[in-house]
Each structure stands twice: as C-alpha cells, then as structure tokens.
Design an enzyme around this catalytic site. Structure first.
Site, short mmCIF file in Angstrom:
data_model
loop_
_atom_site.label_atom_id
_atom_site.label_comp_id
_atom_site.label_asym_id
_atom_site.label_seq_id
_atom_site.Cartn_x
_atom_site.Cartn_y
_atom_site.Cartn_z
N LEU A 129 0.68 4.69 -1.09
CA LEU A 129 -0.05 4.23 -2.28
C LEU A 129 0.54 4.79 -3.57
CD1 LEU A 129 -3.65 4.58 -0.79
CD2 LEU A 129 -2.32 2.47 -1.04
N HIS A 130 1.87 4.69 -3.67
CA HIS A 130 2.57 5.17 -4.86
C HIS A 130 3.43 4.07 -5.49
CE1 HIS A 130 2.43 9.32 -2.67
NE2 HIS A 130 1.25 8.98 -3.17
N PRO A 131 2.92 2.85 -5.72
CA PRO A 131 3.74 1.80 -6.34
C PRO A 131 4.09 2.16 -7.78
CG PRO A 131 1.44 1.12 -6.27
CD PRO A 131 1.53 2.41 -5.50
N HIS A 148 6.34 4.75 -1.72
CA HIS A 148 6.59 5.65 -0.60
C HIS A 148 5.90 5.11 0.65
CE1 HIS A 148 7.03 9.09 -3.73
NE2 HIS A 148 8.22 8.65 -3.37
#
Length: 572
Positions: A476-478, A303
């Site tokens: 920070l949503h890999p 995101h």
C-alpha cells in the site's frame, strides 16, 4: 463541516495525508481563505475502526472506508491485486498500519541527483521531518529527531518476547541491532515508531486538520467528489476553480490556486481528465489536450510484500486475541482505558538489511508481528503463531495509470508490473532466503514450531517466485505517478521548486504522486514531510535551513557504527 464561500485563495483537492498538512499550514496565514475538499466522509471520533489501532484490518475492503481499487491483471503475476485507499478524512492515514518510517537518507540523496532537484536532498528534507515529529522514543538532545511536532510517535514497545528473539536472530544471522531506524542508523533490527498516541490512531487529520478547524479561514467539505478543473476562458493553461458533486448535486468553487492532493491514484486521473498528460492518449479518450506531459500516470511505483508465517511453540503470541469470544473484552478495555491489545498496531519492530553487497543501503524491509494473520483478518490455523512481512524496497519495476473514459467516477486502469524485471525477481528470491535464514536462527528455537507459509515445499528459486506471484500483496505504497523533476526531463510533471504542474498556471501537486522515487520503507512519513516543505514553498516563506548531520553509510563507516547489540543498557 462545509464551505462558507464560493471563492477561496486555496482549494485543496483531497483531505488525506498531504491535504491535511496543507489545510493546517496554509490557513496559518489569516488573510488567506482555504478550502479542503474530501470525497470521503468524516473521520468521526467515535468510529472504532478508525480510532482503535488494532482494528486496522477492518477498514480495508470495506466500502464505507475504502475506495477498493484493483489493478488490472498484473502481467507477471497472472492476477489482479487489491489496493485499499482511505475513503475518509485523513485519507489512507486513517486506515493504514500506522508505521512511521522516514526511509533512508540515501533515498533523498537520490532525489537530489537530477538537475534542479538539489533542494530535496536529505539535509533540506530533515528539518521538515523534525518539524512534523514528536518522537517520544528519542532523547531530548537527539539532533536527528523532532521533539515538538504535531505527529506524536510511540516507540515500540516491542515487549513481547518474540520481538527480542527476532532481533537477536537478526544478529545471529550476521546483521546488527539499531536503536532507531529513523535515526542515525536505519540498517539493522529494532523497535519501530508508530503513529499511535494515548492508545489512538494519530492520523494526519487528527494531528493537523482537526486542531486547525477552529480557524475562521479554513473550511473542510466532506463527501465532495471533484469531477473537473475549471479553466480561464481566455487561457487554457490557467486554472480558476473546480467542480464537485455532493449528494447528487453539482457545485462550483473558484480559487486563486488549486492544489491536487488526491494521492497517487486520483491526482494523475484528474490531470488526465483535465487534458493534462500524453496528448495522443488523451485524444484516444476523446479529451482535448491542454498540456502535453507524457509523465502523467507513468513512473508508477509500489512495494509488494509477502508474509512468512510460523507456528509458535510457546503460548506467548497474540493469536488468542483473534478469538471472537475475547474481542468484546479487548474492545471494552480500549474504550474505557485506551489500553490492552487494541491499543497497539502491533507492528512494533522489524528491520532493514541489504540482501547483497551490490547495494549501498538496505533494500529489504521486515515487519515482525507476534501473531499470524493476514491484513484482511484471515488468521493462520494455529493456537499461537508469528510472522514477518518482507519485500524489496527499491524495485526497478515501473507501472502506469490511465483513465478508461471521460467519466470521473470510473476507476482508472492501473498496472504496476510487479516482478517484471530480472533484478526484481532476483531480489525477491534473496528476500525470502534472507528472511528464512533469520527465522531459523537459534534465538528463535524456543518458539519456532515450523513454517506455515509458504511451507517447506517451497524451496527452489522458481518455487519461491511462483509463491510470490500467488501470495504477494501490495504494501500500500503507491507513488511517483506525477513525479517532480526539471522541465528538461520529459517525464517530469511537477516543478520541484514551486510544486506547480509544468506549463500550467495556478495548479500544484502535493502528494505521493509527486515523489520522484519511492523510499525504502512505508511512505506516509515522506508524504507528510513533502507536504510540510511544499507548504512553505506555496506560502512564499523562507525555507528551513538545511541540517547536515551524520548518518550511517555502509562501506564508509565502521560496520558496527551505531549498532546496539554490544550496549549492555540497550533493552532489546
């Protein structure tokens, strides 16, 4: 914390969110020995930057806490994007924003669509969400939320007057209020749940791993960097252990099963280094292929977000707390009483909306903050301010991760391809226009001192996109870089029924990389759920019974079903 044996039933690579859950749950079987290998250091109880919620801006970009990844130059942004990843026990749950969001139930209905994925629909995932939660903001009779799990969740409180005005502005803009974005109705505006308990960060290691360390069959070794998997000499598909380096020395540990929980960056990297991935690519790096799985490192999702910042006309924001002169008092207040400005992550409310009528459930997420400051601590030049974080939640842009060499210490090549599709660009334009429309409503008039960022000079579609390219940051949503899926899917890496890597023996993946699609919110809660569910699979336990509950469906349910703005007892 260090290992006591040279051989274990389970070796878990990574002591982050998923690894902490697995370490605790797998060691519940007293006849099984479990080792968790964490490359980072311990999450010491005295470490204020980890334990103090409001200190969340300090670990990012700090080499003692953060692996400091960067993408390659993003082709549609013209620059590299920093990615913080937790270099400490608890992984990124020890340095993240502590926001707890399950995602929308429709996310999991989407997970279950492919053949063989039916046990990952919302009904099958819900009991595991409930198992991990203690939701203090939910009524005891709430059948959608959990009440006695290890993750203790604080609701809101969102008492700063800016929150109430923002929620009301959402209603004035044509949306609704919701009591619980993790409950019956995600769509709307209201208070958020946070992983803060008694004024301290509730990381996965604090909730799961620390209480389990008293067990004799659980060992945790920190500063242990896994460099390779070990394979049976007579069977190239069978994993028998791992090699890791600690303090410059190489160590080997044997295992009946190895579970990769290194996260969306480290898991595909280690798979590729071990000869599992696209065969032609591996050969180009001098690695002998063991299993051709072209999906390793592909399907990469994340995101992207921006901050829309406003000056605040009234002295009600938290901007003064950023003054270095006030920080000692704020810190002492937290140290001695676990109270005050330092005892909250301040992401206490926000919302989810649909930016257009073509989508079935919310595609935009808003985090509201009664302060104007970037994640790296850079504050807006105003006495008082506020901001909203916004970004599309299910972009169709996809990226990849590829090793650069056989060196396990060399960081991989990472590209997310942000803003690479017309649909992605369209949703970004909608996101900024929707956010601005909310922030200009009458409810915000008492506080609205004008837009600071991006500023009134950014108006046209192209100007908006240029600003996003220049200012956008990862949320920070890999995820999804070694996705679950049936063997018939050539891009699937992990068997959804066993969590085993397709074609391999004694090797499983349990972390964000296994997600088939990202969810429309922060991904920490889905990763915890996935790990809870995987733990039962690995242990051979009967899965929790699916729970079929009602949840809000746009276009099917009444538009105001579950909405709260007309409830005289709703405090927001």
């Amino acid at each position: 914390m260090r290992r006591k044996r040279d051989s274990y039933d389970y070796v878990i690579i990574g002591g982050g969110s998923a690894g902490s859950v697995l370490g605790a749950r797998l060691s519940e079987d007293k006849d099984k020995n479990v080792l968790v290998l964490e490359a980072g250091r311990s999450d010491y109880f005295w470490d204020l930057f980890i334990q103090m919620p409001a200190a969340l801006m300090f670990p990012s970009g700090n080499r003692f806490y953060d692996w400091e990844y960067q993408t390659d130059e993003e082709p549609h942004m013209g620059r590299r994007v920093d990615h913080a990843r937790g270099k400490v026990l608890g992984g990124s749950s020890s340095i993240n924003g502590m926001i707890y969001q399950r995602g929308n139930p429709m996310d999991y209905e989407g997970w279950a669509e492919p053949e063989g994925m039916d046990t990952w629909d919302f009904a099958h995932c819900l009991p595991y969400f409930k198992k991990l939660e203690t939701t203090y903001g939910a009524a005891p009779y709430d059948k959608v939320r959990g009440h006695d799990g290890p993750i203790k969740l604080k609701r809101g409180p969102a008492t700063n007057p800016l929150f109430k005005s923002f929620f009301n502005a959402g209603v004035e803009a044509g949306y609704h209020k919701t009591a619980d974005v993790n409950g019956y109705r995600q769509e709307g505006f209201g208070p958020f749940d946070s992983q803060v308990h008694h004024g301290r960060r509730m990381s996965a290691s604090r909730a799961y791993l620390r209480p389990a360390l008293r067990r004799r069959n659980l060992d945790v070794e920190t500063r242990a960097f896994v460099t390779k998997l070990i394979f049976d000499e007579n069977n190239s598909k069978k994993v028998t252990g791992v090699t890791f380096k600690k303090n410059g020395k190489e160590h080997t540990v044997h295992a009946n099963e190895v579970i990769l929980s290194g996260g969306a960056f480290n898991t595909p990297q280690l798979l590729q280094l071990s000869g599992i991935g696209d065969s032609e690519f591996l050969k180009s790096k001098g690695i002998e292929p063991r299993m051709h799985l072209p999906g390793v490192g592909e399907n990469f999702e994340d995101h992207l977000e921006v901050y829309i910042q406003h000056k605040c006309k009234q002295p009600v924001s938290l901007q003064p707390s950023l003054d270095v002169k006030r920080m000692p008092f704020i810190g002492l207040q937290w140290i001695f009483a676990r109270k005050g400005a330092a005892a909250s992550n301040h992401f206490e409310g926000g919302g989810f909306v649909r930016s257009n009528d073509d989508v079935d459930y919310p595609n935009l997420m808003f985090h509201f903050l009664p302060i104007a400051v970037r994640y790296d601590g850079q504050k807006a030049p105003v006495a008082h301010g506020y901001q909203v974080h916004v970004g599309p939640m299910y972009s169709n842009s996809r990226g990849s991760l590829k090793i650069k060499s056989k060196d396990p210490f060399e960081k991989p090549s990472i590209v997310f391809n942000y803003l690479s599709t017309k649909e992605d660009e369209r949703e970004w334009i909608e996101a900024i226009r929707v956010a601005r429309n909310i922030l200009k409503q009458k409810a915000m008039d008492p506080f609205n001192g004008g837009e600071i960022s991006p500023g009134p000079q950014v108006q046209t579609d192209e100007e908006i996109l240029d600003w996003v390219r220049k200012d956008g940051e990862t949320a920070l949503h890999p995820s999804c870089s070694a996705k679950m899926g049936p063997a018939s899917d050539p891009m699937a890496v992990v068997d959804p029924l066993t969590m085993k890597v397709h074609g391999m023996e004694n090797l499983r993946v349990v972390d964000a990389s296994a997600m088939p699609r990202t969810t429309n919110g922060n991904i920490h809660a889905p990763v915890l759920m996935l790990a809870e569910k995987a733990a039962d699979i690995i242990r051979g336990r009967k899965p929790l019974e699916p729970q079929y509950v009602d949840y809000y469906k746009h276009g099917i349910d009444d538009e105001k079903a579950g909405a709260m703005e007309d409830d005289p007892f709703y405090q927001y």
